[in-house]
Design an enzyme around this catalytic site. Structure first.
Site, short mmCIF file in Angstrom:
data_model
loop_
_atom_site.label_atom_id
_atom_site.label_comp_id
_atom_site.label_asym_id
_atom_site.label_seq_id
_atom_site.Cartn_x
_atom_site.Cartn_y
_atom_site.Cartn_z
N PHE A 50 0.48 -0.95 0.57
CA PHE A 50 0.01 -0.28 -0.04
C PHE A 50 0.82 1.45 -0.52
O PHE A 50 2.03 1.14 0.51
CB PHE A 50 -0.71 -0.32 2.05
N GLY A 53 2.15 7.77 0.43
CA GLY A 53 2.99 8.88 0.09
C GLY A 53 3.77 8.41 -0.99
O GLY A 53 3.34 8.97 -1.86
N GLU A 127 12.37 2.15 3.03
CA GLU A 127 11.38 2.31 3.87
C GLU A 127 12.16 1.50 6.00
O GLU A 127 11.08 2.60 6.49
CB GLU A 127 10.56 1.71 3.98
#
Length: 230
Positions: A50, A53, A127
């Protein structure tokens, strides 16, 4: 600008700017996190990721399918102090995260099974640089009503870069002025706003933040000596 080639070659200690080494995850820690996440994979259905940003407007990884999807129970907010990438220690910006409550609409990406590990390792390098996120398996609802399970990176509530104050008056000046090796913090915000508009997604808080950042940048470009009186 973050690219696939940059990410593959990046030295996590230097390529994104100066990062406090106490915050950096080691390659072994990132690998352990990825292995743990894959071990808790709900089933053998396709792996979706998902994006809410920068993964929306600059995913970098390869995907076989993309769909608009909504995550319930979490909302996007600029809640992480940004001291690398698009900010510095001396002039920090703000990075996006997900905090409990509300809902978020973004893009879901289905990763190819044949290169799944490679794509996820690249994603973890991006991430999970400092562990400011926690990867969770969450249910999303696609635009066509179909439910899917996807990897979602939510804010780590125990991370030292987490900031409690996310009101526009506080964070807009930070985003308006911060920059780093990957570009400006404002570019990140404006690119996300453009992507949301492209898909017809409404995020009133983000739109208001972007408008305030533009106003601040306009004031900075005019300069105090030329500003109109209040």
């Amino acid at each position: 600008m973050l690219t696939r080639d940059f990410l593959q070659k990046a030295d996590c200690k230097t390529s994104f700017g100066k990062i406090d080494e106490s915050l950096l995850l080691t390659p072994q820690q990132r690998e352990a996190s990825l292995a743990c996440t894959l071990a808790s994979r709900p089933d053998q259905s396709p792996v979706w990721v998902f994006g809410y940003g920068s993964l929306m407007w600059n995913p970098v990884f390869d995907a076989e399918e993309v769909c608009v999807a909504t995550l319930h129970g979490w909302h996007r907010t600029f809640c992480l102090r940004l001291t690398a990438g698009r900010g510095t220690h001396s002039q920090p910006g703000r990075m996006l995260g997900l905090k409990p409550g509300g809902e978020t609409t973004g893009l879901a990406y289905r990763l190819p099974e044949t290169t799944l590990r490679d794509e996820l390792e690249l994603l973890w390098k991006r991430e999970m640089l400092t562990g400011c996120y926690r990867p969770l398996w969450c249910e999303l609802r696609c635009q066509n009503g179909e439910p899917i399970t996807a990897l979602v990176f939510v804010t780590n509530p125990e991370h030292p870069l987490l900031e409690a104050d996310t009101c526009i008056q506080s964070i807009a000046p930070l985003i308006a002025s911060a920059s780093g090796p990957l570009g400006t913090n404002a570019q990140y915000l404006f690119a996300l706003e453009q992507e949301l508009n492209h898909y017809g997604m409404e995020d009133e808080s983000l739109s208001a933040l972007a408008q305030r950042v533009r106003e601040l940048q306009q004031n900075l470009s005019i300069g105090p000596a030329q500003e109109a009186p209040c």
